[in-house]
Design an enzyme around this catalytic site. Structure first.
Site: not given
Length: 469
Positions: A226, A222-224, A244, A278
């Site tokens: 989070t 997911g997002s950096t 990741e 991503c």
């Protein structure tokens, strides 16, 4: 009335006390209802996984390998149903590089994972003694998956975990939970009860997994932003982590690039899954001598790419998956145009129902614009001029993300040398974003911790024990 879906806990379908609507982004309607887990439901899933772990860890390796192969068979046998669910909740087309491709890839990835081994490594074996390194399963793995590839990324998480002898508690994104819950239900036929459990709910359930004392490892995509929260939450129990996270991949196009061969690959390197990938191209650096031609060719290619409802046979790209991401793409494009970028195609939401945003090529984009400096994660590509390749490399690397990158050139030796200087976990030459089950994949800098895929990815789901004799 939309169908209610259930959790999978200890090999059984478990009803929830509350459900919430899952929205089809192509028309804004609720097509299914997702069970909303409580912390009590999560505790039950973790307890089931902990009960199942000793026996599964002790299961002979050949039997675990056979179980993973059996799961590949199940995915293949139910591919049509799973693909339709992915299209309904995620918005991507059924055909092309859409849902059917995703589910087919998930089956193939599962089968490859079954083939992997973690042999005992001998460090010393002589008259002075014997020292061997053994890899052992960690325990209960918590998997938190995103909304862009709901089935494929679930497979990337759970299959190596199970192959290595762990048990799993899986939580999909609340935007795309249905195909994943159905997948977990189907896979029970190949596994003992409790080896694979699936709960669903809002983001607080992911937070509860990160702090749960019964979970030994978290694997998160997911997002950096989070990912940082997951890492912080996991610190108190010193969980193992594979993260990741977001990417802002740069591609550098050199002046000797064969544009006849490269245009289609550049386009799909950026717009695969509608840019919601991503490791897609997020920043395209093009030498000034071919800049206008590259822009012209990308716009011409985009003109033949139909954006529409994923259930329509002629749709090549579908929707942005959710309203928050749709609004972010629109905001970034609007800000870039206001700051001097030119929308050569697209540039505004499409009319009608659904979260449809057209392919957007932004010429005269510059470093410092938010759409260049930040990950847009949608169907908008900034194209940035450069005249000196060393300057382009510095600009490409001047970013906190480091997931992927690419170099495009007719000179493979020059391209390889430049690619090796990109600060990213994966670098491609004359292609972008295509990952393989036998090649480790992961990010550097703020794009993640650890790797997935291949033997190294499998090893991430183990601890090391060295035996001295």
């Amino acid at each position: 009335m939309p169908q209610n879906y259930n959790f999978v806990i200890d090999g059984r379908s478990v009803e929830a006390g509350r459900h919430f609507d899952v929205i089809n982004p192509a028309d804004g309607t609720a097509f299914a209802r997702c069970p909303a887990a409580t912390t009590g439901d999560l505790d039950a899933a973790v307890a089931a996984a902990r009960r199942a772990f000793p026996a599964w860890a002790a299961t002979p390796d050949a039997e675990r390998k056979a179980a993973v192969n059996a799961m590949a068979d199940i995915i293949e046998a139910n591919a049509a149903e799973l693909a339709e669910l992915v299209t309904l909740e995620q918005g991507k087309p059924l055909g092309g590089m859409g849902s059917q491709w995703e589910v087919g890839g998930a089956a193939a990835w599962t089968r490859y994972t079954a083939s992997l081994d973690l042999p005992v490594e001998t460090i010393q074996d002589d008259s002075a003694g014997k020292v061997t390194l053994h890899r052992k399963p960690i325990g209960v793995v918590g998997s938190i998956t995103p909304w862009n590839f709901p089935v494929m990324i679930a497979i990337w998480h759970i299959m190596p975990a199970i192959r290595a002898g762990n048990t799993v508690v899986l939580k999909p994104s609340p935007y795309t939970p249905i195909a994943t819950l159905r997948l977990a239900e189907l896979l029970q036929a190949a596994l003992p009860p409790g080896v694979l459990n699936a709960v669903a709910g809002e983001d607080e359930i992911g937070q509860a997994m990160s702090v749960h004392s019964g979970i030994d490892k978290i694997v998160f995509t997911g997002s950096t932003r989070t990912g940082k929260r997951v890492m912080a939450s996991a610190a108190d129990t010193l969980k193992r982590l594979t993260l990741e996270l977001g990417g802002n991949d740069a591609a550098i196009v050199l002046p000797d690039t064969d544009l006849d061969a490269a245009t289609e690959k550049l386009f799909w390197g950026a717009f695969i899954n509608n840019g919601q990938t991503c490791a897609a191209i997020k920043r395209l650096y093009v030498h000034d001598s071919i800049y206008d031609e590259v822009c012209k060719r990308l716009v011409a290619y985009a003109a033949n790419v139909k954006v529409g409802d994923g259930r329509n046979a002629d749709s090549v790209l579908g929707t942005v998956q959710n309203r928050m991401q749709f609004d972010r793409v629109r905001m970034l494009v609007d800000a870039a145009v206001a700051d001097g970028a030119q929308a050569l195609c697209g540039g505004a939401p499409m009319e009608g129902e659904g979260l449809f945003y057209p392919v957007t090529i932004l010429a005269e984009a510059k470093d410092g614009m938010a759409i260049v400096d930040e990950e847009q994660f949608g169907p908008a590509l900034p194209v940035i001029r450069y005249s000196d390749v060393e300057d382009a490399l510095v600009r490409a690397n001047d970013n906190p993300s480091g997931l992927g990158g690419s170099v495009w050139s007719g000179d493979m030796e020059t391209a390889a040398a430049l690619a090796s200087r990109l600060e990213c976990g994966s670098a491609w030459i004359n292609s972008h974003s295509m990952v393989r089950p036998d090649a480790p994949f992961g990010g550097v800098k703020q794009s993640g911790i650890g790797v997935e895929f291949g033997a190294l990815g499998l090893a991430e789901f183990t601890t090391v024990q060295v035996i001295h004799q």
